[in-house]
Design a protein around this motif. Sequence first.
Motif, PDB file in Angstrom:
ATOM      1  N   GLU A 154     -23.600 -18.516 -12.957  1.00  0.00           N
ATOM      2  CA  GLU A 154     -22.602 -17.450 -13.098  1.00  0.00           C
ATOM      3  C   GLU A 154     -21.425 -17.784 -12.192  1.00  0.00           C
ATOM      4  O   GLU A 154     -21.589 -18.401 -11.133  1.00  0.00           O
ATOM      5  CB  GLU A 154     -23.176 -16.088 -12.705  1.00  0.00           C
ATOM      6  CG  GLU A 154     -24.335 -15.607 -13.567  1.00  0.00           C
ATOM      7  CD  GLU A 154     -23.880 -15.045 -14.899  1.00  0.00           C
ATOM      8  OE1 GLU A 154     -22.652 -15.033 -15.142  1.00  0.00           O
ATOM      9  OE2 GLU A 154     -24.742 -14.606 -15.682  1.00  0.00           O
ATOM     10  N   GLY A 155     -20.227 -17.347 -12.601  1.00  0.00           N
ATOM     11  CA  GLY A 155     -19.030 -17.627 -11.827  1.00  0.00           C
ATOM     12  C   GLY A 155     -18.913 -16.788 -10.567  1.00  0.00           C
ATOM     13  O   GLY A 155     -19.610 -15.773 -10.405  1.00  0.00           O
ATOM     14  N   ALA A 156     -18.018 -17.199  -9.681  1.00  0.00           N
ATOM     15  CA  ALA A 156     -17.801 -16.469  -8.431  1.00  0.00           C
ATOM     16  C   ALA A 156     -17.355 -15.042  -8.684  1.00  0.00           C
ATOM     17  O   ALA A 156     -17.728 -14.117  -7.955  1.00  0.00           O
ATOM     18  CB  ALA A 156     -16.760 -17.204  -7.587  1.00  0.00           C
ATOM     19  N   SER A 157     -16.563 -14.809  -9.728  1.00  0.00           N
ATOM     20  CA  SER A 157     -16.063 -13.460 -10.007  1.00  0.00           C
ATOM     21  C   SER A 157     -17.193 -12.504 -10.344  1.00  0.00           C
ATOM     22  O   SER A 157     -17.146 -11.317  -9.995  1.00  0.00           O
ATOM     23  CB  SER A 157     -15.041 -13.499 -11.150  1.00  0.00           C
ATOM     24  OG  SER A 157     -15.634 -13.980 -12.343  1.00  0.00           O
ATOM     25  N   VAL A 158     -18.223 -13.001 -11.024  1.00  0.00           N
ATOM     26  CA  VAL A 158     -19.380 -12.155 -11.343  1.00  0.00           C
ATOM     27  C   VAL A 158     -20.075 -11.718 -10.064  1.00  0.00           C
ATOM     28  O   VAL A 158     -20.454 -10.546  -9.901  1.00  0.00           O
ATOM     29  CB  VAL A 158     -20.360 -12.913 -12.255  1.00  0.00           C
ATOM     30  CG1 VAL A 158     -21.634 -12.090 -12.490  1.00  0.00           C
ATOM     31  CG2 VAL A 158     -19.706 -13.252 -13.587  1.00  0.00           C
ATOM     32  N   LEU A 159     -20.248 -12.646  -9.140  1.00  0.00           N
ATOM     33  CA  LEU A 159     -20.898 -12.323  -7.873  1.00  0.00           C
ATOM     34  C   LEU A 159     -20.074 -11.324  -7.077  1.00  0.00           C
ATOM     35  O   LEU A 159     -20.616 -10.364  -6.509  1.00  0.00           O
ATOM     36  CB  LEU A 159     -21.116 -13.599  -7.059  1.00  0.00           C
ATOM     37  CG  LEU A 159     -21.759 -13.426  -5.687  1.00  0.00           C
ATOM     38  CD1 LEU A 159     -23.118 -12.762  -5.794  1.00  0.00           C
ATOM     39  CD2 LEU A 159     -21.870 -14.768  -4.981  1.00  0.00           C
ATOM     40  N   LEU A 160     -18.760 -11.514  -7.019  1.00  0.00           N
ATOM     41  CA  LEU A 160     -17.907 -10.618  -6.240  1.00  0.00           C
ATOM     42  C   LEU A 160     -17.873  -9.216  -6.837  1.00  0.00           C
ATOM     43  O   LEU A 160     -17.771  -8.230  -6.095  1.00  0.00           O
ATOM     44  CB  LEU A 160     -16.502 -11.207  -6.128  1.00  0.00           C
ATOM     45  CG  LEU A 160     -16.422 -12.505  -5.314  1.00  0.00           C
ATOM     46  CD1 LEU A 160     -15.005 -13.063  -5.327  1.00  0.00           C
ATOM     47  CD2 LEU A 160     -16.885 -12.288  -3.879  1.00  0.00           C
ATOM     48  N   ARG A 161     -17.975  -9.108  -8.157  1.00  0.00           N
ATOM     49  CA  ARG A 161     -18.088  -7.773  -8.765  1.00  0.00           C
ATOM     50  C   ARG A 161     -19.388  -7.110  -8.336  1.00  0.00           C
ATOM     51  O   ARG A 161     -19.442  -5.906  -8.074  1.00  0.00           O
ATOM     52  CB  ARG A 161     -18.011  -7.870 -10.284  1.00  0.00           C
ATOM     53  CG  ARG A 161     -16.608  -8.043 -10.832  1.00  0.00           C
ATOM     54  CD  ARG A 161     -16.535  -7.686 -12.299  1.00  0.00           C
ATOM     55  NE  ARG A 161     -17.397  -8.527 -13.117  1.00  0.00           N
ATOM     56  CZ  ARG A 161     -17.028  -9.697 -13.635  1.00  0.00           C
ATOM     57  NH1 ARG A 161     -15.805 -10.163 -13.410  1.00  0.00           N
ATOM     58  NH2 ARG A 161     -17.869 -10.388 -14.378  1.00  0.00           N
ATOM     59  N   GLY A 162     -20.446  -7.902  -8.278  1.00  0.00           N
ATOM     60  CA  GLY A 162     -21.724  -7.362  -7.810  1.00  0.00           C
ATOM     61  C   GLY A 162     -21.653  -6.894  -6.373  1.00  0.00           C
ATOM     62  O   GLY A 162     -22.264  -5.891  -5.999  1.00  0.00           O
ATOM     63  N   VAL A 163     -20.903  -7.618  -5.547  1.00  0.00           N
ATOM     64  CA  VAL A 163     -20.707  -7.214  -4.156  1.00  0.00           C
ATOM     65  C   VAL A 163     -20.024  -5.854  -4.098  1.00  0.00           C
ATOM     66  O   VAL A 163     -20.431  -4.963  -3.341  1.00  0.00           O
ATOM     67  CB  VAL A 163     -19.878  -8.271  -3.403  1.00  0.00           C
ATOM     68  CG1 VAL A 163     -19.386  -7.722  -2.066  1.00  0.00           C
ATOM     69  CG2 VAL A 163     -20.698  -9.526  -3.173  1.00  0.00           C
ATOM     70  N   GLU A 164     -18.974  -5.664  -4.888  1.00  0.00           N
ATOM     71  CA  GLU A 164     -18.250  -4.387  -4.898  1.00  0.00           C
ATOM     72  C   GLU A 164     -19.158  -3.243  -5.314  1.00  0.00           C
ATOM     73  O   GLU A 164     -19.137  -2.157  -4.727  1.00  0.00           O
ATOM     74  CB  GLU A 164     -17.055  -4.471  -5.840  1.00  0.00           C
ATOM     75  CG  GLU A 164     -15.959  -5.407  -5.354  1.00  0.00           C
ATOM     76  CD  GLU A 164     -14.817  -5.511  -6.337  1.00  0.00           C
ATOM     77  OE1 GLU A 164     -14.898  -4.865  -7.410  1.00  0.00           O
ATOM     78  OE2 GLU A 164     -13.847  -6.241  -6.051  1.00  0.00           O
TER      79      GLU A 164
END
Length: 301
Positions: A117-127
Amino acid sequence: MDADTYVFVDGNNVMGSRPDGWWRDRASASRRLVADLQPLARRSGVWTVVFDGSAPDEASLRPGALRTEYAAHGGADAADDRIVELLRGLAAGVDALVYTSDRRLRDRATALGARVEGASVLLRGVEEAEVNETASWAEFEAASPELARLGLGLFDETGLVMLGTIRRDGSPRISPVEFFIFAGELYLGMIWQSRKAQDLRRDPRCMVMSTVHDRMLKDGEFKMAGIATEVTDEVERHAWSAALLEHMGFSPEEDDEPYHLFKIGVLTASFAKIENDDWSRLFWRAGEGTIPHRAPERPSP
């Protein structure tokens, strides 16, 4: 994600995917990323984040559910090589997930049977994780007493906080509000049907900040990101009102007028100050410890 899924994070790639000034202080940015990922790591999976470069001088990144590693050799692909090595060391059939936006690492990981999965997917999960993990004022104070002391000291200087809410159209609203800490909770009382109260009823996300009256931050500034919960229980409202009357000499219930009462669950808290021409900062996140941060650049006024 299953509890036994092995998750590997390409630390530098994800860190570089958000323009938060990480390039000015990579060690602090690494600590921030690890702190951001801890709530996700506590939920499920076996998490490892791998960074390029050598480990910071201080004792590792803060321990927690997330394991941190630094690549054993130098070079631009050092962390990629370590992630591939870890993937190869897994038993056959084990579920593995890699977070990276690096095309070459994605191809290498996919060839080994891992999902990517891309970095953006992970950062959305962080939010999303940030919104779900809050602490009461008492829990925050117990976890980070020095930061809570600094924040309360600034709040008490004026008896006011600046409250940031989200308008219906998504734009910000800033309002001065009186605060009262009672029974381990940070309460904000508001005039009935006030705009800020309507904002919070529609979207409970908010910022609470100390008042600032010096561009050089002589006394520092304190900020909290939080989630507001409206208090509707009559017993709790009456207890708050009685305590407010005893402490401040007035209460909204004296006039028998309706009012809104919110308590703030703390997501993050930070204190910043300029000392000897350096910008120093303390940062805390619900469920984590306090992170000291010192950046070499002086903030713009």
